[in-house]
Design an enzyme around this catalytic site. Sequence first.
Site, short mmCIF file in Angstrom:
data_model
loop_
_atom_site.label_atom_id
_atom_site.label_comp_id
_atom_site.label_asym_id
_atom_site.label_seq_id
_atom_site.Cartn_x
_atom_site.Cartn_y
_atom_site.Cartn_z
N ASP A 35 0.85 -1.19 0.00
CA ASP A 35 0.00 0.00 0.00
C ASP A 35 0.88 1.24 0.00
O ASP A 35 2.09 1.15 -0.03
CB ASP A 35 -0.81 0.07 1.31
CG ASP A 35 -1.75 -1.09 1.46
OD1 ASP A 35 -2.81 -1.04 0.86
OD2 ASP A 35 -1.39 -2.05 2.17
N LYS A 57 -4.26 3.25 -1.95
CA LYS A 57 -5.22 4.26 -2.38
C LYS A 57 -4.53 5.32 -3.21
O LYS A 57 -3.40 5.69 -2.96
CB LYS A 57 -5.82 4.95 -1.14
CG LYS A 57 -6.85 4.12 -0.45
CD LYS A 57 -7.37 4.88 0.75
CE LYS A 57 -7.91 3.91 1.77
NZ LYS A 57 -8.11 4.49 3.07
N MET A 172 -6.73 7.52 11.27
CA MET A 172 -7.54 7.88 10.11
C MET A 172 -8.57 8.96 10.44
O MET A 172 -9.68 8.93 9.92
CB MET A 172 -8.28 6.64 9.56
CG MET A 172 -7.34 5.54 9.14
SD MET A 172 -8.20 4.05 8.61
CE MET A 172 -8.66 3.33 10.17
N1 SAH Z 1 -1.91 -0.69 10.16
C1 SAH Z 1 -1.51 0.64 10.39
C2 SAH Z 1 -2.67 1.61 10.41
C3 SAH Z 1 -3.40 1.68 9.10
S1 SAH Z 1 -4.69 2.86 9.12
C4 SAH Z 1 -0.70 0.72 11.68
O1 SAH Z 1 -0.67 -0.23 12.45
O2 SAH Z 1 -0.03 1.75 11.91
C5 SAH Z 1 -3.87 4.30 8.52
C6 SAH Z 1 -3.78 5.33 9.62
O3 SAH Z 1 -2.66 5.05 10.43
C7 SAH Z 1 -3.55 6.74 9.14
O4 SAH Z 1 -4.76 7.34 8.75
C8 SAH Z 1 -2.98 7.38 10.38
O5 SAH Z 1 -3.98 7.68 11.31
C9 SAH Z 1 -2.16 6.26 10.94
N2 SAH Z 1 -0.75 6.37 10.55
C10 SAH Z 1 -0.02 5.45 9.91
N3 SAH Z 1 1.25 5.86 9.79
C11 SAH Z 1 1.32 7.07 10.36
C12 SAH Z 1 2.36 8.02 10.55
N4 SAH Z 1 3.60 7.80 10.12
N5 SAH Z 1 2.06 9.17 11.20
C13 SAH Z 1 0.83 9.42 11.65
N6 SAH Z 1 -0.18 8.56 11.48
C14 SAH Z 1 0.05 7.40 10.86
#
Ligand code: SAH
Length: 507
Positions: A35, A57, A172
């Site tokens: 992704d 996306k 998110m």
């Molecule tokens: N599986 C992922 C989350 C996926 S949902 C995990 O465990 O981190 C995607 C969301 O993760 C984004 O909308 C944001 O809220 C958060 N996210 C992922 N990476 C991020 C980052 N480097 N900084 C801030 N938010 C992050």
Amino acid sequence: MKGMVYLVGAGPGDPGLVTIKALEVLRRAQVVVYDQLANPSLLSEAPAGAELIYVGKKAGAHAVPQEGINDLLVTRARAGLTVVRLKGGDPFVFGRGGEEAEELAAAGVRFEIIPGVTSAIAVPAYAGIPVTHRRYTTLATFVTGHEDPTKEEGTIPWANLGRNPGTLVFLMGVKNLAENCRRLMEEGKPPDTPAAVIEKGATLEQRTVTGTLADIASQAQDMGIRPPAILVVGGVAELRDKLKWWETRPLWGKTVVVTRSREQASRLVALLAAAGARCLEIPTLEIGPPDDYASLDKALFQIKDFHWIVFTSANGVSAFMERLFGQGKDVRALGGARLAAIGPATAEALKLYGLIPDVVPQSFVAEDLAAALAPHIFPGTRVLLARAQVAREVLPETLEKLGARVEVAPVYKARPPASLAPEAETAIREGRIDVLTFTSSATVHNFAVLLGKERFQALAEKAIVAAIGPITAATLKEYGLTPQIQPDSYTIPALAAAVIDYFGGEK
Ligand code: SAH
């Protein structure tokens, strides 16, 4: 042949936060399905021939719908391939990894889960916010923030969250930030509850806004916070004041130009990046073959006759060895010759070939190498100097004065590249350069050629200039520039430390 799918967490952005197990499977993946990743550099760990498939996306829409991703995983695995399904953070935290695993199980495809460092915990941590803390809270809740909070049939238990005394971590949730905060207050969360929003956490772009539940949304809007970002609500958010560390490192926010050749830059870049710098590599030298191999080939032909072989750079060592091996010989051909290296990096390069130099001077310029060799030189001592095609003549001249018979063999030639990379061009034009580092006189001259003398001088006058040692500093003087930073010993680690000290001193 049986296929296999690994559902792998890539961590939140800092490439150091990937697990050893994830790297291990990535390095033998035949297919990588990924992704939008916070750090796409991980993909370069996949083998050269691996099929890389982007399914993330694009502009709000799924590039590949979930069923398509599931099919892809199943068909590739059934074809007997090793498939890595790489997801940001942890695959089972809002990553639909659970659904993908269900599909694989139903299809009878073998799979393994490799958990990752989730952004839900790591991003607050990179902002100095522990999601739990004995003095503040005994629980933490992860919430998906992208569900429309005004929606009747929503699945988020807002009434429960409003009364929840623990840390709330919303993922998110940028689009619905204001609505989500309002909803929490409506359901009983005190408006003065500390809150923080962290954008692009664990990367060099990380930005953090702190405030209260009542004002965090408007603050985030003022700062133009965009996804990916995380909202933390709870007393622990106030700990950031005391515990922030990622953005307080000495070189945070500084763009440092590294002018070494691409092959050599990685060490300096690693050391500076570890202190928070954004490194801009502008290679000023491309290492290539010398114009002519005649002197080297002649020397290699009679290699047994030399008493000393002298190396003045790591590049010289590898170029020399390649030519030697190219002639069907190996290091035994060097026989009883004694070896000298100008400094520790050159000595390290020799060690890779199982060779330990007999002489390495205390400090690392040609004059010191000549002095260190002097006690070993007698009239008629035969010295092979394997070095760059263009170099200073001090070393051979000094040794010859002592009676040595010196053979100078160019083993490589460093040429300035034809043009600046577009990224470098832009950074210079926008005035984003804070520090220029020079690790040899050649990097100075070639950087001047690359930019044009006037542009170079203008840039250097605005930036802080670092020179690895006195010779490089003297070359800068030829351009009317005085380096503000110069380490006591002339090595890459010392140069990095001096740059860090310079800015560390400001704090
Ligand atoms: N599986 C992922 C989350 C996926 S949902 C995990 O465990 O981190 C995607 C969301 O993760 C984004 O909308 C944001 O809220 C958060 N996210 C992922 N990476 C991020 C980052 N480097 N900084 C801030 N938010 C992050």
